[in-house]
Design a protein around this motif. Sequence first.
Motif, mmCIF file in Angstrom:
data_model
loop_
_atom_site.group_PDB
_atom_site.id
_atom_site.type_symbol
_atom_site.label_atom_id
_atom_site.label_comp_id
_atom_site.label_asym_id
_atom_site.label_seq_id
_atom_site.Cartn_x
_atom_site.Cartn_y
_atom_site.Cartn_z
ATOM 1 N N LEU A 265 0.787 -1.234 0.000
ATOM 2 C CA LEU A 265 0.000 0.000 0.000
ATOM 3 C C LEU A 265 0.818 1.282 0.000
ATOM 4 O O LEU A 265 0.324 2.317 -0.425
ATOM 5 N N SER A 266 2.033 1.235 0.524
ATOM 6 C CA SER A 266 2.874 2.434 0.509
ATOM 7 C C SER A 266 4.308 2.029 0.796
ATOM 8 O O SER A 266 4.560 0.976 1.401
ATOM 9 N N PRO A 267 5.293 2.843 0.385
ATOM 10 C CA PRO A 267 6.686 2.519 0.697
ATOM 11 C C PRO A 267 6.933 2.407 2.201
ATOM 12 O O PRO A 267 7.691 1.535 2.646
ATOM 13 N N ASN A 268 6.302 3.272 2.987
ATOM 14 C CA ASN A 268 6.512 3.226 4.438
ATOM 15 C C ASN A 268 5.967 1.935 5.027
ATOM 16 O O ASN A 268 6.611 1.286 5.861
ATOM 17 N N LEU A 269 4.765 1.527 4.587
ATOM 18 C CA LEU A 269 4.197 0.275 5.078
ATOM 19 C C LEU A 269 4.998 -0.923 4.595
ATOM 20 O O LEU A 269 5.144 -1.917 5.316
ATOM 21 N N ALA A 270 5.537 -0.840 3.392
ATOM 22 C CA ALA A 270 6.380 -1.926 2.889
ATOM 23 C C ALA A 270 7.609 -2.093 3.770
ATOM 24 O O ALA A 270 8.037 -3.215 4.074
ATOM 25 N N ARG A 271 8.183 -0.970 4.203
ATOM 26 C CA ARG A 271 9.364 -1.027 5.084
ATOM 27 C C ARG A 271 8.994 -1.593 6.459
ATOM 28 O O ARG A 271 9.715 -2.402 7.028
ATOM 29 N N ILE A 272 7.849 -1.162 6.987
ATOM 30 C CA ILE A 272 7.389 -1.680 8.277
ATOM 31 C C ILE A 272 7.182 -3.194 8.190
ATOM 32 O O ILE A 272 7.563 -3.947 9.094
ATOM 33 N N CYS A 273 6.599 -3.654 7.096
ATOM 34 C CA CYS A 273 6.360 -5.092 6.935
ATOM 35 C C CYS A 273 7.670 -5.859 6.787
ATOM 36 O O CYS A 273 7.779 -6.997 7.266
ATOM 37 N N ALA A 274 8.659 -5.249 6.137
ATOM 38 C CA ALA A 274 9.966 -5.903 6.021
ATOM 39 C C ALA A 274 10.619 -6.046 7.397
ATOM 40 O O ALA A 274 11.220 -7.078 7.718
ATOM 41 N N ILE A 275 10.500 -5.003 8.217
ATOM 42 C CA ILE A 275 11.042 -5.060 9.580
ATOM 43 C C ILE A 275 10.276 -6.092 10.405
ATOM 44 O O ILE A 275 10.869 -6.857 11.182
ATOM 45 N N GLU B 85 -2.569 -1.486 13.161
ATOM 46 C CA GLU B 85 -2.474 -0.128 13.704
ATOM 47 C C GLU B 85 -1.566 0.742 12.838
ATOM 48 O O GLU B 85 -1.855 1.925 12.615
ATOM 49 N N ALA B 86 -0.460 0.166 12.348
ATOM 50 C CA ALA B 86 0.430 0.916 11.454
ATOM 51 C C ALA B 86 -0.300 1.296 10.162
ATOM 52 O O ALA B 86 -0.149 2.413 9.652
ATOM 53 N N LEU B 87 -1.097 0.372 9.640
ATOM 54 C CA LEU B 87 -1.886 0.643 8.437
ATOM 55 C C LEU B 87 -2.843 1.811 8.672
ATOM 56 O O LEU B 87 -2.916 2.742 7.865
ATOM 57 N N ASN B 88 -3.573 1.789 9.784
ATOM 58 C CA ASN B 88 -4.536 2.854 10.065
ATOM 59 C C ASN B 88 -3.861 4.194 10.313
ATOM 60 O O ASN B 88 -4.371 5.235 9.905
ATOM 61 N N GLU B 89 -2.701 4.166 10.969
ATOM 62 C CA GLU B 89 -1.948 5.402 11.175
ATOM 63 C C GLU B 89 -1.436 5.965 9.856
ATOM 64 O O GLU B 89 -1.478 7.171 9.628
ATOM 65 N N GLU B 90 -0.980 5.104 8.974
ATOM 66 C CA GLU B 90 -0.435 5.539 7.697
ATOM 67 C C GLU B 90 -1.519 6.184 6.835
ATOM 68 O O GLU B 90 -1.321 7.270 6.276
#
Length: 247
Positions: free
Chosen positions: A148-158, A237-242
């Motif tokens: 859904l977004s580069p930031n969420l992709a990074r969070i999911c990788a972590i 929660e990260a998804l909803n914040e993003e």
Amino acid sequence: MTQALPQVSLGSSRLVRFLTDLSVSDTQVSHRQFTERLGQLIDFSDSINLSAAHARSLNAIDEDAESFREGITSEFLRARSTIVRAAMRSFVLGSGPTRIKWPRAETPPQGPNSATAAYLKFYQLQQADVDTKIRGLHLRTRQAIASLSPNLARICAIDAALNDALATHARRYLSAVPNLLMRRLEHLYTEFEETVQSGAEREESWIETRERYRRESQGLLLAEIEARLLPSLGLIEALNEEIKDED
């Protein structure tokens, strides 16, 4: 409108509080202790993987983020509800078809081993079933969110790197829960024997003890399910914040 998600902190973990209430755990973990222990669990190679995941420049597909957020969150809540209902239903005899069933032991046992063995086996089977379902939910949630977004992709990788680093430790710690439950059931059985020795009717006292077995095992499993769901809940929660930040 998407259902509100529960806010859970380490200090208010239902699993920790439930074990403490049963007098089988005196766990008190401060933020500093938690971070120190977390660091001890992650070795050098895991640290490299985490660092690489954090530094990655990830391209993500530009989707209709709001509709995807609603769909992913709703699916998570539906799956969570299904897991909880299936686990709780297995504690109630005659509540419908279920693969794992609460033991029928209407005759009072003659010793602590026979008084606890079937209930521990039931709990361990439930624990394994819940573990498989929640790991699958976590993986599906991560895969859905990552695009859904580069930031969420990074969070999911972590998240994936952390999962690899901590999975063995998490399994070891959660595998200790049945041992803690066994101590509690043995204590309840001792109370049962003392009640009978003091003149109470044996069959009636055993029915009351079995009901305490059921209530406390059910509460413990529910608390464990909540603890196991925390990584997936963190992704939601990260998804909803993003998406909120983009509104």
